[in-house]
Scaffold this motif. Sequence first.
Motif, PDB file in Angstrom:
ATOM      1  N   ARG A  12       1.861   6.723 -14.755  1.00 43.82           N
ATOM      2  CA  ARG A  12       1.931   7.537 -13.551  1.00 43.82           C
ATOM      3  C   ARG A  12       0.531   7.939 -13.083  1.00 43.82           C
ATOM      4  O   ARG A  12       0.224   7.904 -11.896  1.00 43.82           O
ATOM      5  N   THR A  13      -0.339   8.279 -14.018  1.00 42.26           N
ATOM      6  CA  THR A  13      -1.716   8.653 -13.682  1.00 42.26           C
ATOM      7  C   THR A  13      -2.456   7.476 -13.039  1.00 42.26           C
ATOM      8  O   THR A  13      -3.156   7.648 -12.034  1.00 42.26           O
ATOM      9  N   LEU A  15      -1.093   4.931 -11.479  1.00 46.01           N
ATOM     10  CA  LEU A  15      -0.473   4.684 -10.184  1.00 46.01           C
ATOM     11  C   LEU A  15      -1.000   5.629  -9.121  1.00 46.01           C
ATOM     12  O   LEU A  15      -1.301   5.223  -7.993  1.00 46.01           O
ATOM     13  N   LEU A  16      -1.141   6.895  -9.446  1.00 44.85           N
ATOM     14  CA  LEU A  16      -1.665   7.852  -8.484  1.00 44.85           C
ATOM     15  C   LEU A  16      -3.114   7.531  -8.124  1.00 44.85           C
ATOM     16  O   LEU A  16      -3.526   7.673  -6.970  1.00 44.85           O
ATOM     17  N   LEU A  18      -4.461   4.487  -8.178  1.00 47.94           N
ATOM     18  CA  LEU A  18      -4.438   3.267  -7.371  1.00 47.94           C
ATOM     19  C   LEU A  18      -3.960   3.529  -5.955  1.00 47.94           C
ATOM     20  O   LEU A  18      -4.367   2.836  -5.025  1.00 47.94           O
ATOM     21  N   ARG A  19      -3.120   4.527  -5.786  1.00 48.39           N
ATOM     22  CA  ARG A  19      -2.646   4.861  -4.448  1.00 48.39           C
ATOM     23  C   ARG A  19      -3.820   5.215  -3.540  1.00 48.39           C
ATOM     24  O   ARG A  19      -3.903   4.772  -2.405  1.00 48.39           O
ATOM     25  N   MET A  20      -4.746   5.985  -4.071  1.00 51.04           N
ATOM     26  CA  MET A  20      -5.934   6.358  -3.296  1.00 51.04           C
ATOM     27  C   MET A  20      -6.791   5.122  -2.993  1.00 51.04           C
ATOM     28  O   MET A  20      -7.261   4.942  -1.874  1.00 51.04           O
ATOM     29  N   CYS A  22      -5.805   1.956  -2.817  1.00 46.17           N
ATOM     30  CA  CYS A  22      -5.120   1.092  -1.856  1.00 46.17           C
ATOM     31  C   CYS A  22      -5.229   1.641  -0.439  1.00 46.17           C
ATOM     32  O   CYS A  22      -5.384   0.887   0.513  1.00 46.17           O
ATOM     33  N   GLY A  23      -5.161   2.946  -0.296  1.00 47.90           N
ATOM     34  CA  GLY A  23      -5.322   3.564   1.014  1.00 47.90           C
ATOM     35  C   GLY A  23      -6.704   3.301   1.584  1.00 47.90           C
ATOM     36  O   GLY A  23      -6.854   2.968   2.763  1.00 47.90           O
TER      37      GLY A  23
END
Length: 95
Positions: A12-13, A15-16, A18-20, A22-23
């Motif tokens: 989960r850490t 993924l969070l 990578l979300r930044m 990818c944005g």
Amino acid sequence: MPPISGELLRARTVLLGLRMFCGLYAMHALFMPDTPALAALRAKQEPAGSAARTWHAEDVTCPKCQARPNSSCTPDGPHQERVEWAQEFTRKLWG
């Protein structure tokens, strides 16, 4: 709700994080400045089309001797049928 294992917590850490990333990557792609090199590349691609391709005799299966693509006809070079087949295929695809 069962407790979250250490492995799931770590996933989960990541993924969070990578979300930044990818944005930021998407924003870079959307707002990337146009350079002369990119404009020249687009100018070459537009007249030819995005997937323009000429088929050659070695790219198709020979209808006479069934030689596979990237292999030669037996016994002596490409048959005329194979050359005509490639020309017809190119003509049908690209008009």
